[in-house]
Design a protein around this motif. Structure first.
Motif, PDB file in Angstrom:
ATOM      1  N   LYS A  10     -18.211 -32.147 185.380  1.00 24.55           N
ATOM      2  CA  LYS A  10     -16.839 -32.217 184.870  1.00 24.55           C
ATOM      3  C   LYS A  10     -16.796 -31.933 183.371  1.00 24.55           C
ATOM      4  CE  LYS A  10     -15.099 -35.456 188.354  1.00 24.55           C
ATOM      5  NZ  LYS A  10     -14.226 -34.454 189.010  1.00 24.55           N
ATOM      6  N   ARG A  11     -17.871 -32.235 182.682  1.00 23.67           N
ATOM      7  CA  ARG A  11     -17.915 -31.994 181.226  1.00 23.67           C
ATOM      8  C   ARG A  11     -18.324 -30.559 180.904  1.00 23.67           C
ATOM      9  NH1 ARG A  11     -17.972 -30.383 176.995  1.00 23.67           N
ATOM     10  NH2 ARG A  11     -18.577 -31.288 174.985  1.00 23.67           N
ATOM     11  N   TRP A  12     -19.243 -29.983 181.688  1.00 22.07           N
ATOM     12  CA  TRP A  12     -19.869 -28.738 181.264  1.00 22.07           C
ATOM     13  C   TRP A  12     -19.618 -27.528 182.163  1.00 22.07           C
ATOM     14  CZ3 TRP A  12     -21.174 -28.757 176.476  1.00 22.07           C
ATOM     15  CH2 TRP A  12     -21.629 -29.924 175.869  1.00 22.07           C
ATOM     16  N   SER A  13     -18.897 -27.664 183.268  1.00 21.44           N
ATOM     17  CA  SER A  13     -18.738 -26.535 184.186  1.00 21.44           C
ATOM     18  C   SER A  13     -18.012 -25.358 183.538  1.00 21.44           C
ATOM     19  CB  SER A  13     -18.009 -26.971 185.457  1.00 21.44           C
ATOM     20  OG  SER A  13     -16.699 -27.402 185.158  1.00 21.44           O
ATOM     21  N   PHE A  14     -17.020 -25.627 182.715  1.00 20.18           N
ATOM     22  CA  PHE A  14     -16.297 -24.529 182.070  1.00 20.18           C
ATOM     23  C   PHE A  14     -17.210 -23.752 181.127  1.00 20.18           C
ATOM     24  CE2 PHE A  14     -13.896 -23.104 178.276  1.00 20.18           C
ATOM     25  CZ  PHE A  14     -13.202 -22.065 178.869  1.00 20.18           C
ATOM     26  N   ALA A  15     -17.930 -24.476 180.268  1.00 18.55           N
ATOM     27  CA  ALA A  15     -18.844 -23.808 179.330  1.00 18.55           C
ATOM     28  C   ALA A  15     -19.925 -23.048 180.089  1.00 18.55           C
ATOM     29  CB  ALA A  15     -19.469 -24.836 178.393  1.00 18.55           C
ATOM     30  N   PHE A  16     -20.431 -23.659 181.159  1.00 17.99           N
ATOM     31  CA  PHE A  16     -21.502 -23.014 181.918  1.00 17.99           C
ATOM     32  C   PHE A  16     -21.023 -21.731 182.589  1.00 17.99           C
ATOM     33  CE2 PHE A  16     -23.794 -22.487 185.991  1.00 17.99           C
ATOM     34  CZ  PHE A  16     -25.042 -22.181 185.481  1.00 17.99           C
ATOM     35  N   GLN A  17     -19.907 -21.787 183.300  1.00 17.85           N
ATOM     36  CA  GLN A  17     -19.424 -20.595 183.987  1.00 17.85           C
ATOM     37  C   GLN A  17     -18.986 -19.505 183.005  1.00 17.85           C
ATOM     38  OE1 GLN A  17     -20.618 -21.678 187.605  1.00 17.85           O
ATOM     39  NE2 GLN A  17     -19.675 -19.725 187.109  1.00 17.85           N
ATOM     40  N   ASN A  18     -18.504 -19.919 181.862  1.00 21.37           N
ATOM     41  CA  ASN A  18     -18.176 -18.951 180.821  1.00 21.37           C
ATOM     42  C   ASN A  18     -19.439 -18.207 180.395  1.00 21.37           C
ATOM     43  OD1 ASN A  18     -16.474 -17.659 179.048  1.00 21.37           O
ATOM     44  ND2 ASN A  18     -15.813 -19.490 177.996  1.00 21.37           N
ATOM     45  N   TYR A  19     -20.527 -18.974 180.234  1.00 24.29           N
ATOM     46  CA  TYR A  19     -21.776 -18.361 179.797  1.00 24.29           C
ATOM     47  C   TYR A  19     -22.414 -17.538 180.919  1.00 24.29           C
ATOM     48  CZ  TYR A  19     -26.166 -17.591 177.432  1.00 24.29           C
ATOM     49  OH  TYR A  19     -27.249 -16.993 176.845  1.00 24.29           O
ATOM     50  N   VAL A  20     -22.245 -17.955 182.162  1.00 29.62           N
ATOM     51  CA  VAL A  20     -22.759 -17.168 183.289  1.00 29.62           C
ATOM     52  C   VAL A  20     -22.144 -15.775 183.268  1.00 29.62           C
ATOM     53  CG1 VAL A  20     -22.688 -16.904 185.804  1.00 29.62           C
ATOM     54  CG2 VAL A  20     -23.360 -19.082 184.804  1.00 29.62           C
ATOM     55  N   GLN A  21     -20.821 -15.704 183.124  1.00 28.43           N
ATOM     56  CA  GLN A  21     -20.163 -14.395 183.075  1.00 28.43           C
ATOM     57  C   GLN A  21     -20.658 -13.572 181.897  1.00 28.43           C
ATOM     58  OE1 GLN A  21     -15.909 -14.547 185.231  1.00 28.43           O
ATOM     59  NE2 GLN A  21     -15.860 -15.477 183.205  1.00 28.43           N
ATOM     60  N   LEU A  22     -20.759 -14.209 180.732  1.00 22.18           N
ATOM     61  CA  LEU A  22     -21.213 -13.505 179.538  1.00 22.18           C
ATOM     62  C   LEU A  22     -22.654 -13.028 179.680  1.00 22.18           C
ATOM     63  CD1 LEU A  22     -20.797 -12.631 176.579  1.00 22.18           C
ATOM     64  CD2 LEU A  22     -21.506 -14.933 175.894  1.00 22.18           C
ATOM     65  N   SER A  23     -23.531 -13.894 180.184  1.00 21.80           N
ATOM     66  CA  SER A  23     -24.950 -13.532 180.293  1.00 21.80           C
ATOM     67  C   SER A  23     -25.173 -12.444 181.328  1.00 21.80           C
ATOM     68  CB  SER A  23     -25.803 -14.766 180.613  1.00 21.80           C
ATOM     69  OG  SER A  23     -25.449 -15.305 181.865  1.00 21.80           O
ATOM     70  N   MET A  24     -24.406 -12.489 182.424  1.00 24.29           N
ATOM     71  CA  MET A  24     -24.514 -11.420 183.419  1.00 24.29           C
ATOM     72  C   MET A  24     -24.066 -10.085 182.835  1.00 24.29           C
ATOM     73  SD  MET A  24     -23.392 -12.814 187.179  1.00 24.29           S
ATOM     74  CE  MET A  24     -24.622 -13.530 188.254  1.00 24.29           C
ATOM     75  N   PHE A  25     -22.934 -10.106 182.163  1.00 20.98           N
ATOM     76  CA  PHE A  25     -22.433  -8.884 181.533  1.00 20.98           C
ATOM     77  C   PHE A  25     -23.467  -8.316 180.556  1.00 20.98           C
ATOM     78  CE2 PHE A  25     -20.173  -7.007 177.861  1.00 20.98           C
ATOM     79  CZ  PHE A  25     -19.623  -5.905 178.488  1.00 20.98           C
ATOM     80  N   ASN A  26     -24.019  -9.178 179.713  1.00 21.07           N
ATOM     81  CA  ASN A  26     -25.005  -8.731 178.721  1.00 21.07           C
ATOM     82  C   ASN A  26     -26.279  -8.210 179.380  1.00 21.07           C
ATOM     83  OD1 ASN A  26     -23.428  -9.273 176.469  1.00 21.07           O
ATOM     84  ND2 ASN A  26     -24.210 -11.349 176.215  1.00 21.07           N
ATOM     85  N   ALA A  27     -26.775  -8.952 180.385  1.00 20.66           N
ATOM     86  CA  ALA A  27     -28.012  -8.539 181.067  1.00 20.66           C
ATOM     87  C   ALA A  27     -27.825  -7.218 181.790  1.00 20.66           C
ATOM     88  CB  ALA A  27     -28.449  -9.629 182.051  1.00 20.66           C
ATOM     89  N   HIS A  28     -26.665  -7.045 182.414  1.00 23.71           N
ATOM     90  CA  HIS A  28     -26.402  -5.809 183.146  1.00 23.71           C
ATOM     91  C   HIS A  28     -26.270  -4.623 182.192  1.00 23.71           C
ATOM     92  CE1 HIS A  28     -24.679  -8.121 186.874  1.00 23.71           C
ATOM     93  NE2 HIS A  28     -25.940  -8.430 186.586  1.00 23.71           N
ATOM     94  N   CYS A  29     -25.601  -4.841 181.073  1.00 28.44           N
ATOM     95  CA  CYS A  29     -25.454  -3.754 180.093  1.00 28.44           C
ATOM     96  C   CYS A  29     -26.796  -3.383 179.467  1.00 28.44           C
ATOM     97  CB  CYS A  29     -24.448  -4.156 179.013  1.00 28.44           C
ATOM     98  SG  CYS A  29     -22.741  -4.219 179.603  1.00 28.44           S
ATOM     99  N   ARG A  30     -27.639  -4.387 179.189  1.00 28.97           N
ATOM    100  CA  ARG A  30     -28.974  -4.104 178.656  1.00 28.97           C
ATOM    101  C   ARG A  30     -29.795  -3.308 179.657  1.00 28.97           C
ATOM    102  NH1 ARG A  30     -28.963  -9.623 177.023  1.00 28.97           N
ATOM    103  NH2 ARG A  30     -30.345 -10.113 178.769  1.00 28.97           N
ATOM    104  N   SER A  31     -29.662  -3.670 180.921  1.00 31.54           N
ATOM    105  CA  SER A  31     -30.423  -2.987 181.966  1.00 31.54           C
ATOM    106  C   SER A  31     -30.050  -1.512 182.051  1.00 31.54           C
ATOM    107  CB  SER A  31     -30.181  -3.671 183.307  1.00 31.54           C
ATOM    108  OG  SER A  31     -30.863  -3.016 184.336  1.00 31.54           O
ATOM    109  N   ILE A  32     -28.771  -1.227 181.955  1.00 27.33           N
ATOM    110  CA  ILE A  32     -28.312   0.165 181.991  1.00 27.33           C
ATOM    111  C   ILE A  32     -28.794   0.915 180.756  1.00 27.33           C
ATOM    112  CG2 ILE A  32     -26.277   1.628 181.829  1.00 27.33           C
ATOM    113  CD1 ILE A  32     -26.733   0.615 184.612  1.00 27.33           C
ATOM    114  N   ALA A  33     -28.731   0.257 179.590  1.00 30.80           N
ATOM    115  CA  ALA A  33     -29.111   0.909 178.328  1.00 30.80           C
ATOM    116  C   ALA A  33     -30.593   1.275 178.293  1.00 30.80           C
ATOM    117  CB  ALA A  33     -28.768  -0.002 177.153  1.00 30.80           C
ATOM    118  N   THR A  34     -31.430   0.445 178.945  1.00 32.38           N
ATOM    119  CA  THR A  34     -32.880   0.686 178.920  1.00 32.38           C
ATOM    120  C   THR A  34     -33.372   1.355 180.199  1.00 32.38           C
ATOM    121  OG1 THR A  34     -33.299  -1.541 179.806  1.00 32.38           O
ATOM    122  CG2 THR A  34     -33.275  -1.287 177.408  1.00 32.38           C
TER     123      THR A  34
END
Length: 241
Positions: free
Chosen positions: A81-105
């Motif tokens: 209840k305290r951290w789900s919003f921050a966590f899911q926000n970071y999940v979306q961000l980290s997936m986006f970043n990891a996927h973009c890095r993968s395409i770039a390399t």
């Protein structure tokens, strides 16, 4: 969607005839066998289409427990209840970043992208689950939805444009037993957070895959359902390899 046995033929149409790089996301409940399937499917595909033709993109789980040194995944599992919003926000961000890095390399030899889960299941399964369980407020849910819509519709995000979802359908009791086995054998793929997963949690995720993601109009015709109660070797044979 076509039966799983036609998957190898579908790839052939994409890679040989269409000359495109299909994006294939391997989806399924926790411990359904996603990592094992991706690891063993990659060399089978490369035997047909050439070395390094598969760009393997794992789920960035390790990043979720090193957010500036903070173990955000662990914090969320202990106090959802305290951290789900921050966590899911970071999940979306980290997936986006990891996927973009993968395409770039990505190497020029790559002919397809094999991705573990997707930003779509992060939104329509895991965010929905937290909302369903009362772990986030409506305004937090709205922010995550707006963020998802922005990065999938407004930005150049190649791996969000999925051609096929390989959905691993495993009984929840099978998934729980596989998790328990990972814990007993100290499997390197097991995370501390997964040891807190319950049967009810797995059941909820499975239901949301069906009701909130796979049935969506934009995804429905892209889903290839796979009996994941089978061994990985049996699954690969059923896919046509």
């Amino acid at each position: 969607m076509s039966p799983s046995g036609n998957f190898a033929k579908l790839l052939d149409l994409h890679i040989i005839q269409s000359k495109v790089e299909p994006v294939i996301c391997v989806e399924g409940n926790i411990a359904a066998g996603k990592t094992n399937l991706m690891t063993k499917l990659k060399p089978k595909i490369e035997d047909l289409y050439g070395k390094n033709c598969v760009n393997l993109v794992p789920e960035p789980v390790k990043e979720w427990n090193d957010v500036g040194g903070e173990k955000l995944f662990d914090m969320m599992m202990q106090e959802p209840k305290r951290w789900s919003f921050a966590f899911q926000n970071y999940v979306q961000l980290s997936m986006f970043n990891a996927h973009c890095r993968s395409i770039a390399t990505n190497t020029q030899e790559s002919k397809l992208h094999l991705v573990e889960r997707s930003i779509h299941s992060a939104r329509y399964v895991f965010v929905e689950n937290h909302k369903k369980l009362g772990n986030m407020q409506q305004v937090e849910y709205n922010v995550l939805d707006e963020f998802y819509r922005m990065i999938t519709r407004e930005l150049e995000y190649k791996l969000s444009k999925v051609d096929y979802f390989l959905f691993l359908e495993a009984d929840i009791e099978v998934c729980l037993e596989r998790l328990a086995n990972r814990l007993r054998t100290q499997d390197a793929t097991m995370t501390q957070e997964e040891s807190r997963v319950t049967l009810d949690y797995l059941r909820s995720l499975g239901e949301l895959y069906e009701t909130h993601m796979l049935s969506r109009e934009e995804f429905r015709d892209k889903v290839i359902r796979i009996d994941a109660n089978l061994t990985t070797e049996e699954i690969i044979r059923n896919l046509g390899f």
